[in-house]
Design an enzyme around this catalytic site. Structure first.
Site, mmCIF file in Angstrom:
data_model
loop_
_atom_site.group_PDB
_atom_site.id
_atom_site.type_symbol
_atom_site.label_atom_id
_atom_site.label_comp_id
_atom_site.label_asym_id
_atom_site.label_seq_id
_atom_site.Cartn_x
_atom_site.Cartn_y
_atom_site.Cartn_z
ATOM 1 C CD1 TRP A 100 41.950 46.328 34.420
ATOM 2 C CD2 TRP A 100 41.932 47.583 36.269
ATOM 3 N NE1 TRP A 100 42.535 47.541 34.117
ATOM 4 C CE2 TRP A 100 42.530 48.325 35.232
ATOM 5 C CE3 TRP A 100 41.813 48.173 37.529
ATOM 6 C CZ2 TRP A 100 43.012 49.625 35.408
ATOM 7 C CZ3 TRP A 100 42.284 49.468 37.714
ATOM 8 C CH2 TRP A 100 42.874 50.178 36.663
ATOM 9 C CG ASP A 171 35.529 45.635 35.867
ATOM 10 O OD1 ASP A 171 35.031 46.418 35.023
ATOM 11 O OD2 ASP A 171 36.647 45.820 36.393
ATOM 12 C CE LYS A 195 39.538 51.510 30.653
ATOM 13 N NZ LYS A 195 39.557 51.016 32.012
#
Ligand SMILES: *Cc1c(COP(=O)(O)O)cnc(C)c1O
Length: 360
Positions: A100, A171, A195
């Site tokens: 990511w 993030d 999530k």
């Protein structure tokens, strides 16, 4: 059979929240319609988004210096949007700790220079590079980190401190609200909801308001400017109303559990239970450096790819679902976000013990 869902995202949500949403699904507050059938400009929706924002501010201790925004496009759109607004041809520092963060850096390159201050790519992202080795740019537009690496299973146990004058951006998609942190160390944080916060469809963005002034409005489309979301209470256009409603319910649930600090304790206990088993097993192994092991995504392997696949299959037959590792890394992964109860982790370890005995 009780089913425990270990998916990395979209991930399980607290049962209570799902049941409340079900009870209100077709008839929200006795108005005769479901929340997703109501105008975002109507009397019933505004309190929902206000409540979601108030919960986020309370749980994460967010002052008025920061805007709390709800934006579509997931965390992946933030990879581009943050650079589009905040980079402006300058240099941004990125710490490359996984799939990511790598994607985030790639998007930023479209809008300026990217300096990779450190990377653990050569060792398959099995650790977080030591901060003492980072080569930071003194006058960077910002420093970007990924607080928890969902795929590789690593996490900053101690979050870094920013270089003075350089906003730090994180993030936090896969560990937001799972542990206490100081928002004032950050210029911006963002997280896809699916999530720890709710269903997919919305990203939570918390941005220090003064940073929104960096946007060059002659170049950035209206829908991609942070200022548009700030000025319009995240409702310049139709927001993802149902996802925001669910986020309000999930954050109510977090408050009921005692807040982020209380959940952090439970998360620590859950992760410790699973890692302790892995440490003592001669069959299952964690490929991750002990100091950097994620408390949210526990990555592990059996002695072979075949046994990994058999484990995932038999676990599923026993009510323990979605334990397959990310397609890029293989192996197995148990995602144990806030909503996963300790009983789920214990059930998993019990099954792992049995599997080990049967297949050693
Ligand atoms: C899941 C995830 C993403 C991608 O989120 P989308 O909402 O699908 O764009 C980005 N970063 C991290 C750390 C993630 O875990």
């Amino acid at each position: 059979m009780t089913v425990y869902n270990f998916a990395a995202g979209p991930a399980m949500l607290p049962k209570e929240v799902m049941q409340l949403a079900q009870a209100e699904f077709t008839n929200y507050r006795d108005c005769g319609s479901g929340i997703m059938e109501l105008s975002h400009r109507g009397k019933l929706f505004q309190p929902v988004i206000d409540h979601a924002e108030a919960n986020v501010r309370e749980l994460l201790n967010v002052s008025d210096d920061y805007a709390v925004l709800f934006i579509q496009g997931g965390a992946s759109m933030q990879f581009a949007m943050l650079a589009m607004n905040l980079l402006n041809g300058g240099t941004a520092d990125y710490v490359d700790t996984g799939v990511w963060s790598n994607k985030a850096a790639k998007e930023a390159k479209l809008f300026g220079n990217v300096n990779i201050v450190a990377s653990s790519k050569e060792t398959k992202y099995d650790h977080i590079p030591a901060q003492s080795e980072w080569k930071r740019t003194a006058d960077a537009a910002y420093l970007h980190i990924t607080s928890n690496n969902t795929v590789a299973g690593t996490q900053y146990k101690v979050l870094p401190k920013p270089t003075p004058g350089v906003p730090m951006i994180a993030d936090m998609s896969s560990d937001i609200m799972s542990r206490v942190f100081d928002i004032n160390d950050f210029g911006m944080i963002y997280a896809g909801a699916q999530k720890n916060l709710g269903p997919s469809g919305v990203a939570l963005v918390i941005l220090r308001k003064d940073l929104a002034a960096r946007t060059d409005e002659s170049k950035v489309p209206t829908m991609l400017r942070y200022s548009t979301y700030i000025e319009n209470g995240s409702m310049f256009n139709t927001p993802p109303t149902f996802a925001i409603y669910m986020l309000a319910l999930v954050t109510d649930w977090v408050k009921k559990q005692g807040g982020v600090a209380a959940l952090e304790k439970i998360n620590d206990a859950k992760a410790a239970y699973l890692y302790e088993f892995l440490e003592n097993s001669t069959f299952f192994k964690s490929p991750v450096a002990p100091a950097d092991r994620s408390r949210m995504n526990v990555v592990f392997r059996t002695p072979s790819d075949e046994l990994d696949a058999l484990f995932v299959k038999e676990a599923k037959e026993n009510g323990l679902t979605d334990l397959k590792g990310h397609r890029l890394v293989g192996g197995c992964r148990a995602s144990i976000y806030n909503a996963m109860p300790m009983e789920g982790v214990k059930a998993l370890v019990e099954f792992m013990k049995k599997f080990e005995l049967a297949n050693k």
